[in-house]
Design a protein around this motif. Structure first.
Motif, PDB file in Angstrom:
ATOM      1  N   ASN A 418       3.631  50.229 -52.182  1.00 21.62           N
ATOM      2  CA  ASN A 418       4.924  50.008 -52.845  1.00 21.62           C
ATOM      3  C   ASN A 418       4.937  50.664 -54.226  1.00 21.62           C
ATOM      4  O   ASN A 418       5.934  51.249 -54.635  1.00 21.62           O
ATOM      5  CB  ASN A 418       5.205  48.506 -52.995  1.00 21.62           C
ATOM      6  CG  ASN A 418       5.779  47.906 -51.723  1.00 21.62           C
ATOM      7  OD1 ASN A 418       6.107  48.624 -50.799  1.00 21.62           O
ATOM      8  ND2 ASN A 418       5.888  46.583 -51.669  1.00 21.62           N
ATOM      9  N   TYR A 422       7.844  53.199 -54.949  1.00 20.65           N
ATOM     10  CA  TYR A 422       8.949  52.881 -55.865  1.00 20.65           C
ATOM     11  C   TYR A 422       8.755  53.477 -57.264  1.00 20.65           C
ATOM     12  O   TYR A 422       9.439  53.091 -58.205  1.00 20.65           O
ATOM     13  CB  TYR A 422       9.148  51.362 -55.931  1.00 20.65           C
ATOM     14  CG  TYR A 422       9.587  50.820 -54.574  1.00 20.65           C
ATOM     15  CD1 TYR A 422      10.846  51.150 -54.058  1.00 20.65           C
ATOM     16  CD2 TYR A 422       8.748  50.040 -53.799  1.00 20.65           C
ATOM     17  CE1 TYR A 422      11.233  50.697 -52.807  1.00 20.65           C
ATOM     18  CE2 TYR A 422       9.130  49.577 -52.545  1.00 20.65           C
ATOM     19  CZ  TYR A 422      10.377  49.912 -52.046  1.00 20.65           C
ATOM     20  OH  TYR A 422      10.768  49.479 -50.820  1.00 20.65           O
ATOM     21  N   ASP A 446       3.016  49.612 -61.823  1.00 17.35           N
ATOM     22  CA  ASP A 446       3.460  51.012 -61.740  1.00 17.35           C
ATOM     23  C   ASP A 446       4.479  51.283 -62.831  1.00 17.35           C
ATOM     24  O   ASP A 446       4.853  50.382 -63.583  1.00 17.35           O
ATOM     25  CB  ASP A 446       4.048  51.287 -60.349  1.00 17.35           C
ATOM     26  CG  ASP A 446       5.261  50.434 -60.066  1.00 17.35           C
ATOM     27  OD1 ASP A 446       6.266  50.571 -60.784  1.00 17.35           O
ATOM     28  OD2 ASP A 446       5.200  49.594 -59.128  1.00 17.35           O
ATOM     29  N   ARG A 465      15.465  43.418 -49.452  1.00 17.42           N
ATOM     30  CA  ARG A 465      15.226  44.674 -50.143  1.00 17.42           C
ATOM     31  C   ARG A 465      16.123  44.680 -51.374  1.00 17.42           C
ATOM     32  O   ARG A 465      17.314  44.401 -51.276  1.00 17.42           O
ATOM     33  CB  ARG A 465      15.576  45.866 -49.249  1.00 17.42           C
ATOM     34  CG  ARG A 465      14.949  45.745 -47.852  1.00 17.42           C
ATOM     35  CD  ARG A 465      14.738  47.093 -47.192  1.00 17.42           C
ATOM     36  NE  ARG A 465      13.820  47.900 -47.963  1.00 17.42           N
ATOM     37  CZ  ARG A 465      14.056  49.166 -48.305  1.00 17.42           C
ATOM     38  NH1 ARG A 465      15.176  49.745 -47.948  1.00 17.42           N
ATOM     39  NH2 ARG A 465      13.174  49.850 -49.001  1.00 17.42           N
ATOM     40  N   LEU A 481       6.169  42.286 -48.500  1.00 17.33           N
ATOM     41  CA  LEU A 481       5.933  41.219 -49.481  1.00 17.33           C
ATOM     42  C   LEU A 481       6.033  39.847 -48.831  1.00 17.33           C
ATOM     43  O   LEU A 481       5.355  38.913 -49.238  1.00 17.33           O
ATOM     44  CB  LEU A 481       6.923  41.333 -50.650  1.00 17.33           C
ATOM     45  CG  LEU A 481       6.688  42.519 -51.597  1.00 17.33           C
ATOM     46  CD1 LEU A 481       7.752  42.554 -52.688  1.00 17.33           C
ATOM     47  CD2 LEU A 481       5.296  42.440 -52.223  1.00 17.33           C
TER      48      LEU A 481
HETATM   49  P1  ADP Z   1       9.812  47.350 -48.145  1.00 13.85           P
HETATM   50  O1  ADP Z   1       9.139  48.067 -49.267  1.00 13.85           O
HETATM   51  O2  ADP Z   1       9.362  47.793 -46.806  1.00 13.85           O
HETATM   52  O3  ADP Z   1      11.296  47.331 -48.286  1.00 13.85           O
HETATM   53  P2  ADP Z   1       8.507  44.966 -49.175  1.00 13.85           P
HETATM   54  O4  ADP Z   1       8.567  43.570 -48.649  1.00 13.85           O
HETATM   55  O5  ADP Z   1       7.181  45.556 -49.390  1.00 13.85           O
HETATM   56  O6  ADP Z   1       9.409  45.807 -48.181  1.00 13.85           O
HETATM   57  O7  ADP Z   1       9.300  44.979 -50.534  1.00 13.85           O
HETATM   58  C1  ADP Z   1      10.521  44.296 -50.618  1.00 13.85           C
HETATM   59  C2  ADP Z   1      11.382  44.924 -51.683  1.00 13.85           C
HETATM   60  O8  ADP Z   1      10.787  44.696 -52.958  1.00 13.85           O
HETATM   61  C3  ADP Z   1      11.494  46.418 -51.598  1.00 13.85           C
HETATM   62  O9  ADP Z   1      12.509  46.798 -50.689  1.00 13.85           O
HETATM   63  C4  ADP Z   1      11.857  46.773 -53.012  1.00 13.85           C
HETATM   64  O10 ADP Z   1      13.224  46.544 -53.236  1.00 13.85           O
HETATM   65  C5  ADP Z   1      11.074  45.766 -53.821  1.00 13.85           C
HETATM   66  N1  ADP Z   1       9.793  46.280 -54.340  1.00 13.85           N
HETATM   67  C6  ADP Z   1       8.565  46.051 -53.829  1.00 13.85           C
HETATM   68  N2  ADP Z   1       7.625  46.642 -54.603  1.00 13.85           N
HETATM   69  C7  ADP Z   1       8.271  47.257 -55.599  1.00 13.85           C
HETATM   70  C8  ADP Z   1       7.852  48.041 -56.732  1.00 13.85           C
HETATM   71  N3  ADP Z   1       6.560  48.306 -56.969  1.00 13.85           N
HETATM   72  N4  ADP Z   1       8.822  48.506 -57.555  1.00 13.85           N
HETATM   73  C9  ADP Z   1      10.126  48.233 -57.338  1.00 13.85           C
HETATM   74  N5  ADP Z   1      10.580  47.498 -56.304  1.00 13.85           N
HETATM   75  C10 ADP Z   1       9.655  47.030 -55.437  1.00 13.85           C
END
Ligand code: ADP
Length: 531
Positions: A418, A422, A446, A465, A481
């Motif tokens: 992630n 991101y 990050d 999301r 997550l």
């Molecule tokens: P996915 O990445 O497959 O959509 P995740 O459950 O891993 O699903 O993450 C859920 C949401 O959390 C992501 O869609 C994103 O909006 C947000 N997210 C996760 N990690 C980050 C990050 N490092 N920076 C910004 N947003 C993040």
């Protein structure tokens, strides 16, 4: 006594009389009870401020007007005399107690009042005094049947024979009976309970004096010989309590087929309304669930299909080259494998999500050195690093935990992937591991797009999301997550995020150390969200 002295005395006594009248008038205005005085011809000659308020007339408007204007026309004459004369003639019998009567306000509304009538003086000097009180303020009164005497029904609370009365009193619905003038003649106990106004206020009430247009329409329709249905919130006269009711109004005809009154059958529909609201809520939730499912299916199909096209291209290239006997590049094979891994990981996430929902995600714990696990994951993710710099802030001491290493790798890999995904412009991804109290604290930060504050606590929900992720068209199912939280919490740990939109995000994981006390993340740090 000299002449001048006599004139002075007279002037002084006139002045003191005038000031005495002013004072009396001020006292009467200060009185709480509405009060009206009439002359011998029953024309109003005085009213106090309380009467102005009760009856809606100003003093200037009412003085000189016939007192009969204060009562509905049907009450103007009673047993051959005016209402006031009739009540005066009944004074002795009433023993000073008030009579219940309908008064008419200037705006035409009829209000139930208790009225005491008295007189002083004789002939042209006679003064008739009317003392009003709103009904609910009176404790000790006689129900002098001025209104009902007109109809000769004063002895019965529910008219009709004994059988009929029993049926009405025990009916599972509120029942009200009114006459041709829309005056309530009788009602049963359930009606009183539903409406929340005492019977003494309801019996004798003119339904046409109510403010509810719907009720007025139905009463008029009923008295014109038609049935009518009312549904609305009835507001109790005294308590102001609102009750949702359905009332079926129906006319009553006499033997000659003429309308002689009407009945209202009243049903308390509070329960029905509550059930309707509940049904609407469930329906909305079901619609929302269908929408989420449909969205998910289309996202999931898209996500699964995305790596398939390049994978198929790479395989076609390989096939072509092999057929021509050409050298096969290992990078093509590696890329094909990465696409395959992507598809596998998506399918695994889907399977894990269903396992979690069914409570079937199994853990196989073993003593694990977390710093070794971090290094292994970072090494595995090297091909996905792109233009990011990865820094691992390793602990000085080994950090030992009792976890399922495969599942913990999954959590860390999701956080690091992630972080790469991101922060599309590169930057540094920092992984740190330390010990605090009985906890191992792991964090991944990050310098990417960050997360809007109102979305942060939702990130760990299934399929969620954040809106900035969707807006930037980053792919994903919103499951990583959700799965990570489940795994961490099942190890007795916690996972949370700190982020400022546009300035990156830091995900923290706290796990109990192997010999440590049960885990609670350190909540002293400001602004951290614990999930
Ligand atoms: P996915 O990445 O497959 O959509 P995740 O459950 O891993 O699903 O993450 C859920 C949401 O959390 C992501 O869609 C994103 O909006 C947000 N997210 C996760 N990690 C980050 C990050 N490092 N920076 C910004 N947003 C993040």
């Amino acid at each position: 006594m000299s002449r001048d002295a006599g004139n002075d005395d007279q002037r002084v006594s006139e002045e003191s009389m005038a000031s005495g009248i002013d004072e009396l008038s001020a006292w009467l205005d200060a009185a709480v009870d509405p009060f009206v005085a009439c002359d011998a011809g029953e024309n109003v000659c005085f009213l106090n401020a309380a009467a102005e308020r009760l009856l809606g007339w100003t003093r200037a408007e009412l003085i000189g007007q016939p007192a009969s204007r204060l009562f509905p026309q049907r009450l103007h004459r009673h047993e051959g005399e005016s209402l006031l004369r009739h009540l005066l003639s009944r004074r002795a019998a009433l023993g000073g107690r008030a009579t219940r009567v309908l008064a008419r306000r200037k705006d035409g509304a009829e209000i139930m009042v208790e009225l005491t009538v008295g007189a002083s003086g004789k002939g042209r000097d006679e003064r008739i005094v009317l003392n009003f009180r709103r009904l609910h303020e009176v404790v000790d009164t006689l129900a002098e049947p001025v209104e009902r005497a007109l109809h000769g029904r004063e002895s019965e609370s529910v008219p009709g024979d004994a059988l009929f009365r029993t049926v009405v009193e025990h009916a599972p619905l509120g029942i009200i009976y009114f006459d041709l003038d829309a005056i309530v003649i009788a009602c049963n106990e359930l009606f009183v309970r539903i409406i929340g106004s005492p019977k003494r206020l309801m019996v004798g009430l003119n339904l046409l004096s109510l403010r509810d247009e719907g009720v007025l329409h139905c009463v008029r329709e009923t008295l014109a010989g038609h049935t009518c249905d009312y549904e609305g919130e009835y507001r109790a006269i005294t308590s102001g309590k609102k009750t949702p009711v359905h009332i079926r109004f129906a006319p009553c005809f006499n033997a000659a087929g003429q309308v002689e009154g009407g009945i209202g059958i009243v049903e308390d529909i509070s329960e029905r309304r509550r059930a309707e609201r509940e049904r609407e809520r469930l329906y909305r939730e079901a619609q929302e669930a269908i929408r989420v499912r449909d969205d998910f299916l289309s996202i999931a199909s898209h996500e699964l299909k995305t790596p398939l096209t390049p994978l198929s291209l790479r395989l076609a290239t390989l096939e072509r080259r092999l057929a021509r006997g050409e050298l096969v590049e290992s990078s093509t094979l590696r890329q094909a494998r990465l696409y395959l891994l992507r598809i596998t990981s998506l399918i695994n996430d889907l399977l894990d999500s269903s396992r979690i929902e069914a409570g079937r995600l199994a853990l196989h714990r073993e003593a694990t050195r977390l710093e070794g696990l971090v290094e292994h994951v970072l090494h595995e993710l090297e091909p996905q690093r792109g233009n990011h710099t990865v820094r691992f802030d390793a602990p000085e001491q080994p950090v030992q935990v009792n976890v399922d290493p495969f599942r913990m790798e999954q959590v860390l890999a999701n956080l690091v992937e992630n972080a790469f995904k991101y922060s599309p412009n590169g930057g540094t991804v920092r992984v740190s591991l330390r010990q605090r109290g009985g906890l191992a604290l792991l964090s991944v930060s990050d310098e990417g797009i960050g997360i809007p504050p109102d979305q942060q606590k939702l990130l760990f929900d299934r399929y969620f999301r954040a809106r900035n992720a969707s807006a930037h068209s980053f792919g994903g199912l919103g499951l990583g997550l959700y799965i990570s939280r489940d795994i961490v919490e099942r190890h007795g740990g916690r996972i949370w995020v700190e982020s400022e939109p546009g300035h990156g995000a830091t995900f923290h994981v706290a796990l109990p150390l192997m010999a440590g006390a049960p885990a609670r993340p350190n909540v002293e740090e400001p602004g951290q969200l614990i999930h």
